[in-house]
Design a protein around this motif. Structure first.
Motif, PDB file in Angstrom:
ATOM      1  N   GLY A 132       0.812  -1.217   0.000  1.00 12.71           N
ATOM      2  CA  GLY A 132       0.000   0.000   0.000  1.00 12.71           C
ATOM      3  C   GLY A 132       0.841   1.261   0.000  1.00 12.71           C
ATOM      4  O   GLY A 132       0.505   2.248  -0.660  1.00 12.71           O
TER       5      GLY A 132
ATOM      6  N   ASN B 294      -5.577   8.083  -2.644  1.00  8.78           N
ATOM      7  CA  ASN B 294      -4.403   8.178  -1.787  1.00  8.78           C
ATOM      8  C   ASN B 294      -4.796   8.466  -0.336  1.00  8.78           C
ATOM      9  O   ASN B 294      -4.219   7.909   0.597  1.00  8.78           O
ATOM     10  CB  ASN B 294      -3.454   9.247  -2.307  1.00  8.78           C
ATOM     11  CG  ASN B 294      -2.026   8.965  -1.921  1.00  8.78           C
ATOM     12  OD1 ASN B 294      -1.699   7.916  -1.411  1.00  8.78           O
ATOM     13  ND2 ASN B 294      -1.164   9.932  -2.170  1.00  8.78           N
TER      14      ASN B 294
ATOM     15  N   LEU C 217      -6.333   5.259   1.130  1.00 12.57           N
ATOM     16  CA  LEU C 217      -5.272   4.263   1.249  1.00 12.57           C
ATOM     17  C   LEU C 217      -4.367   4.594   2.435  1.00 12.57           C
ATOM     18  O   LEU C 217      -4.036   3.722   3.237  1.00 12.57           O
ATOM     19  CB  LEU C 217      -4.455   4.189  -0.042  1.00 12.57           C
ATOM     20  CG  LEU C 217      -3.295   3.207  -0.066  1.00 12.57           C
ATOM     21  CD1 LEU C 217      -3.782   1.781   0.153  1.00 12.57           C
ATOM     22  CD2 LEU C 217      -2.563   3.306  -1.396  1.00 12.57           C
TER      23      LEU C 217
END
Length: 109
Positions: free
Chosen positions: A53, A94, A97
């Protein structure tokens, strides 16, 4: 002068896109090795997810920068609209995440 600036920014943009692809590709290989091939040091699934990730988050940031560079010289309104949509999507991806990675990191600590 505008042609030169556009040529330089487009080439830098493509280079950054390639770098992002290399980062993801290298991370896929590392993830495969860490998860499926038993080595001395065994990684947990959470550790593998965090590593993968993190690499994806870096790649998303690089791709966003590449898109900004690609539209930096004399953009049309269509280019600006596409960049806006891409920036919103990549920033949202983003953000979520990063949020998930922080939660996983806090759980494993």
């Amino acid at each position: 002068m505008e042609k030169t600036a556009k040529f330089i920014t487009i080439n830098i943009s493509h280079t950054v896109e390639i770098l992002a692809a290399v980062i993801i590709g290298w991370t896929v290989v590392k993830t495969f090795i860490a998860y499926f091939i038993p080595l001395k040091k065994r990684y947990t699934a959470e550790q593998v997810r965090v590593q993968f990730g993190s690499a994806v988050a870096i790649a998303l940031e690089l791709l966003l920068g590449a898109d900004v560079l690609a539209t930096a010289v004399a953009p049309s309104w269509n280019d600006i609209g596409q960049l806006t949509a891409i920036a919103i999507l990549r920033t949202a991806l983003n953000y979520f995440l990063s949020k998930e990675l922080k939660e996983i990191s806090n759980e494993t600590s």
